[in-house]
Design an enzyme around this catalytic site. Structure first.
Site, PDB file in Angstrom:
ATOM      1  N   ASP A   1      -2.830  -7.579  -7.043  1.00 44.39           N
ATOM      2  CA  ASP A   1      -3.097  -6.862  -5.805  1.00 44.39           C
ATOM      3  C   ASP A   1      -3.220  -7.948  -4.729  1.00 44.39           C
ATOM      4  OD1 ASP A   1      -3.991  -4.767  -4.010  1.00 44.39           O
ATOM      5  OD2 ASP A   1      -6.026  -5.521  -4.312  1.00 44.39           O
ATOM      6  N   ARG A   2      -3.136  -7.593  -3.455  1.00 45.73           N
ATOM      7  CA  ARG A   2      -3.231  -8.595  -2.395  1.00 45.73           C
ATOM      8  C   ARG A   2      -4.628  -8.657  -1.776  1.00 45.73           C
ATOM      9  NH1 ARG A   2      -0.437  -8.284   3.488  1.00 45.73           N
ATOM     10  NH2 ARG A   2      -2.525  -7.511   3.927  1.00 45.73           N
ATOM     11  N   ASP A   3      -4.988  -7.633  -0.999  1.00 43.65           N
ATOM     12  CA  ASP A   3      -6.240  -7.671  -0.243  1.00 43.65           C
ATOM     13  C   ASP A   3      -7.441  -7.631  -1.187  1.00 43.65           C
ATOM     14  OD1 ASP A   3      -4.648  -7.653   2.046  1.00 43.65           O
ATOM     15  OD2 ASP A   3      -4.769  -5.475   2.256  1.00 43.65           O
TER      16      ASP A   3
ATOM     17  N   SER B   1     -10.801  -6.290   4.441  1.00 40.40           N
ATOM     18  CA  SER B   1     -11.576  -5.742   5.548  1.00 40.40           C
ATOM     19  C   SER B   1     -11.464  -4.224   5.510  1.00 40.40           C
ATOM     20  CB  SER B   1     -11.041  -6.261   6.884  1.00 40.40           C
ATOM     21  OG  SER B   1     -11.611  -5.529   7.950  1.00 40.40           O
TER      22      SER B   1
ATOM     23  N   ALA C   1     -11.653  -2.532   7.975  1.00 41.92           N
ATOM     24  CA  ALA C   1     -10.937  -2.224   9.220  1.00 41.92           C
ATOM     25  C   ALA C   1      -9.445  -2.567   9.098  1.00 41.92           C
ATOM     26  CB  ALA C   1     -11.561  -2.993  10.391  1.00 41.92           C
TER      27      ALA C   1
ATOM     28  N   SER D   1      -1.489   1.069   3.708  1.00 38.03           N
ATOM     29  CA  SER D   1      -1.456   2.314   4.471  1.00 38.03           C
ATOM     30  C   SER D   1      -1.663   2.092   5.966  1.00 38.03           C
ATOM     31  CB  SER D   1      -2.502   3.297   3.950  1.00 38.03           C
ATOM     32  OG  SER D   1      -3.807   2.837   4.229  1.00 38.03           O
TER      33      SER D   1
ATOM     34  N   HIS E   1       2.371   4.135   2.668  1.00 41.58           N
ATOM     35  CA  HIS E   1       1.928   5.520   2.840  1.00 41.58           C
ATOM     36  C   HIS E   1       0.407   5.670   2.836  1.00 41.58           C
ATOM     37  CE1 HIS E   1       5.922   5.655   0.741  1.00 41.58           C
ATOM     38  NE2 HIS E   1       6.183   6.264   1.876  1.00 41.58           N
TER      39      HIS E   1
ATOM     40  N   CYS F   1       4.268   5.757  -5.005  1.00 37.17           N
ATOM     41  CA  CYS F   1       4.036   4.308  -5.044  1.00 37.17           C
ATOM     42  C   CYS F   1       2.584   3.908  -4.783  1.00 37.17           C
ATOM     43  CB  CYS F   1       4.970   3.578  -4.066  1.00 37.17           C
ATOM     44  SG  CYS F   1       5.043   4.216  -2.382  1.00 37.17           S
TER      45      CYS F   1
END
Length: 177
Positions: free
Chosen positions: A7-9, A16, A18, A53, A91, A99
């Site tokens: 995963d990235r974040d 974040s 936000a 998203s 999305h 996805c």
């Protein structure tokens, strides 16, 4: 092929609530860049599956997302490594796509791209959605305590989930096998 899906974040960069909307807001967890480079240099293929998203919500566009990914690739390359395929879902949670994690669409796309079976492939994430996507395709779910990891840990995990402090600890384990 030794494939590792991330995963990235919250795993590679600070997360974040936000949203990460620009290259300036995309702040890597320093040890994660080194971890990816070290794994890559040791023969691992690193792929990324990330929900984004913020694109669908209009917070940032594809050009900004590509700039963030280019920065990530550049930092890893500066340490002698490389990142392979990056899959993202633009999305929102109510759009019904195949996805967006916890659905496994991005993982299926990664498997098709590399021509591999996902059974037992490690998928490293910090959220319940990451772990659910992993178990759906029989990946090995791996939770890191960075990002949303501590909150996710408190909610309970799928059976057989491996837990590490951060991506550097995952890399250290894999590199010593």
């Amino acid at each position: 092929m030794k494939l590792l899906i991330l995963d990235r974040d919250g795993v590679i960069n600070h997360d974040s609530d936000a949203y990460i909307k620009s290259v300036e807001e995309w702040i890597p967890i320093p040890s994660s860049i080194t971890a990816i480079a070290d794994l890559s240099k040791a023969g691992w293929t690193i792929a990324i599956a990330t929900n984004q998203s913020g694109i669908g919500r209009g917070y940032y566009g594809l050009a900004e997302l590509e700039a963030m990914h280019q920065r990530m690739r550049q930092l890893v390359a500066e340490q002698g490594g490389e990142i392979g395929l990056i899959m993202y879902c633009p999305h929102g949670p109510d759009e019904g796509c195949a996805c967006r994690k916890p659905k496994p669409g991005m993982l299926h796309s990664i498997a098709a791209h590399y021509g591999v079976d996902l059974k037992g492939v490690w998928f490293v994430g910090d959220s319940s959605g990451d772990l659910q996507a992993a178990t759906t395709v029989e990946c090995q779910p791996v939770l890191v305590k960075t990002g949303k990891g501590e909150r996710t840990l408190a909610k309970g995990l799928p059976a057989n989930t491996l837990i590490f402090d951060d991506l550097a600890a995952v890399a250290g384990y894999l590199l010593n096998q």
